[in-house]
Structures are given as structure tokens and as C-alpha cells.
Write an enzyme that holds these catalytic residues in place. Sequence first.
Site, PDB file in Angstrom:
ATOM      1  N   ASP A 117     -24.755  49.681  50.784  1.00  0.00           N
ATOM      2  CA  ASP A 117     -24.899  51.127  50.652  1.00  0.00           C
ATOM      3  C   ASP A 117     -24.386  51.664  49.133  1.00  0.00           C
ATOM      4  OD1 ASP A 117     -26.155  52.841  52.286  1.00  0.00           O
ATOM      5  OD2 ASP A 117     -24.375  53.232  53.856  1.00  0.00           O
ATOM      6  N   LYS A 146     -33.850  52.068  59.976  1.00  0.00           N
ATOM      7  CA  LYS A 146     -33.328  50.747  59.155  1.00  0.00           C
ATOM      8  C   LYS A 146     -33.476  49.307  59.730  1.00  0.00           C
ATOM      9  CE  LYS A 146     -30.004  53.812  56.969  1.00  0.00           C
ATOM     10  NZ  LYS A 146     -28.741  54.582  57.169  1.00  0.00           N
ATOM     11  N   GLN A 203     -23.001  53.170  59.381  1.00  0.00           N
ATOM     12  CA  GLN A 203     -23.722  54.652  59.880  1.00  0.00           C
ATOM     13  C   GLN A 203     -22.647  55.743  59.769  1.00  0.00           C
ATOM     14  OE1 GLN A 203     -27.006  54.983  59.490  1.00  0.00           O
ATOM     15  NE2 GLN A 203     -26.484  57.230  59.059  1.00  0.00           N
TER      16      GLN A 203
END
Length: 295
Positions: free
Chosen positions: A121, A54, A98
Site C-alpha cells: 500500500d 482486490k 483494509q
Amino acid sequence: MTAKIISGVEIAKQIREELKAEVAGLKEQHGVTPGLVTILVGENPASVSYVTAKQKTAHELGFHSVQDNQPEDITEEALLALIDKYNKDPAIHGILVQLPLPKHINETKVLYAIDPDKDVDGFHPVNVGKMVIGEQCFLPCTPHGILEMLERSGVETSGAEAVVVGRSNIVGKPIANLMLQKRAAGNATVTVCHTRTRDMAFHTRRADILVVAAGRPKVITADMVKEGAVVIDVGVNRIGKTPEGKAILCGDVDFEAVKEKAAAITPVPGGVGPMTITMLMKNTVQAAKQFAGLA
Ligand SMILES: NC(=O)c1ccc[n+]([C@@H]2O[C@H](COP(=O)([O-])OP(=O)(O)OC[C@H]3O[C@@H](n4cnc5c(N)ncnc54)[C@H](OP(=O)(O)O)[C@@H]3O)[C@@H](O)[C@H]2O)c1
């Protein structure tokens, strides 16, 4: 019939080129640089590799990118304080924590602490709720990527029978919801299957578009697929290792057999996977534009 391969690698590349140009324009014309922080707790090898990928992509696109590594034993309180810091940081437009987090930390509490305007997200209930009622919001990255793949491959979803296998909050439920909305890559008639579905093949055989997110290698066999269907395989299963120690991956669909029957199919690897990170970048650019009053 041998299926057309829908390449996530190619589509993701195309979107990244578009984003790169957009980021350059934002910088030049508005002095805005999209900022993304990825917070990693501990050193889980899979999480480290996801976060690294990412950050690499964010860097390539010209973002202000911050990798924040925290020790495995960080307290929940300290993690919440860190999120609060980034919520208030004007240089950061997107915050990604994460997952999974260590057991002593309440994941829900952490995800709910992220400012919904920075929730790239798309997991915060404010964004989930907006998605369900069809308002503009950050869409969760994997379903968002599937919509882009369908649209850019010219798959007609309007009026189609779409069958989704899996009902997780990150893939099954949101993709089912998005495909039934009045929107591009939507307007489908959607059925969702799960482990309690009585006769899954009955449903999958009706599908014009079959989206599979079960996390079970080759759970969809050729006899379960209609001739000419479009098959989107979300599954990523590690089924062994090469002599060099590299993971051997396979999807939830028996690719070799199903490709002889389907009109189009996504491979694993190289299908949905590359789209997920790309959509995180797209959401971050969107967040930066919203922050600057440009969207
Ligand atoms: N490529 C990407 O970027 C990406 C992103 C996310 C996930 N994935 C992959 O996609 C897969 C699914 O992920 P997830 O997070 O959605 O998984 P998950 O949370 O484990 O959910 C799996 C879903 O599939 C259903 N299911 C499992 N086995 C089934 C079967 N034999 N028949 C019917 N339904 C079945 C489960 O039903 P119940 O609810 O009844 O248990 C559950 O709803 C995994 O392989 C994951 O690695 C890939």
C-alpha cells in the site's frame, strides 16, 4: 473544445494484461507466485466490497491470494501478532490491512508493524521517506495510478504547472511530491491547495495539469479551469441512489462543464478508481520479484 476522456478502465485493463503475462513468466521461469493477503477487520460494507474486489483481481492475475477476515472486536495485540505471522510467511509478498480499523485499534501502530518490504500500500514511513527522496519503493496506489495514467496518455508533465487540490497522506501529498520529482510523469512545477488556501481559483486557473482530491462534489467548476488543461479527478462522492438502490457517484469536478474546456479529463466512475487496485497488484508483483532477488 471537448476533452479527450482518459479512461482508467482501459489503462487498468492494459496494465492487468501486462501483469498477467509477467506473473505467468515468474511462475514458469522462476517458480515464484506473487502472494497477497488482505486483512479485513469487521464487516463494514464498503471495506468488504473493496477487499472483495482486490481479492478477485489478485485471483484473476494468478496470485496466491489470501483473504483473512477478523472479528470487529479483535484486540490490537492479536492483530499485530497476525501481521507478524504474515511478515514471516515466505508465500506472502504483500500485506494489505483494509482501513479504517475499529476505534480501539491504533491504525498507525498497525501500519508501522507491516514489513516495509511487504508494504504494497506504500503507507509505511520507510516507503514514504524513500518516495520523498526519490529512491525505489512501493508508491501509494492512487498516486501511482495517476502517474501511470498521465504517462500512458502521453501527457507532458515536464515543465508543466501542476496544481493539486487536497493534501491528504494517501493522495494529495504523495501525488504532489511525485510530480515534482526528476522522473517520468514528474518534473512539474507543483502547487498544493487545501481548505486554508486563500484564493483557490487563482491557482487552479494557472494549472496545465489539475489533480483534484478534495472529497467535495463538483468543487471545481468550469470557470476555475484553464482552456486546454488536463484534469485528473480523484474524488468519489456518493450523491444519491438509483431506484434500484445503486449508489450514484460523482467526482470533485463538474465533469459536464469542465469537459468542454479541458484538453483531457478523467471520468468518475471509470477514471482513477480502477487504477488504484491495479497498482496494488503491480506493487505485489514488484514485492515478489524483490523477494526472489529478481528486481
Ligand atoms: N479513486 C480512488 O481510488 C480514490 C482513492 C483515494 C481517495 N479517493 C477519493 O478522493 C477524495 C479525496 O480523498 P482523501 O482521502 O485525499 O480525502 P481527505 O483525507 O478528506 O482530504 C481531502 C483534502 O482536500 C482538502 N479540501 C477539502 N475541501 C476543500 C476545498 N473546498 N477546497 C480546497 N481543499 C479542500 C482538504 O483540506 P484540509 O487538509 O485543509 O482539510 C484535504 O487536504 C475522496 O472523494 C476519496 O473518496 C479516491
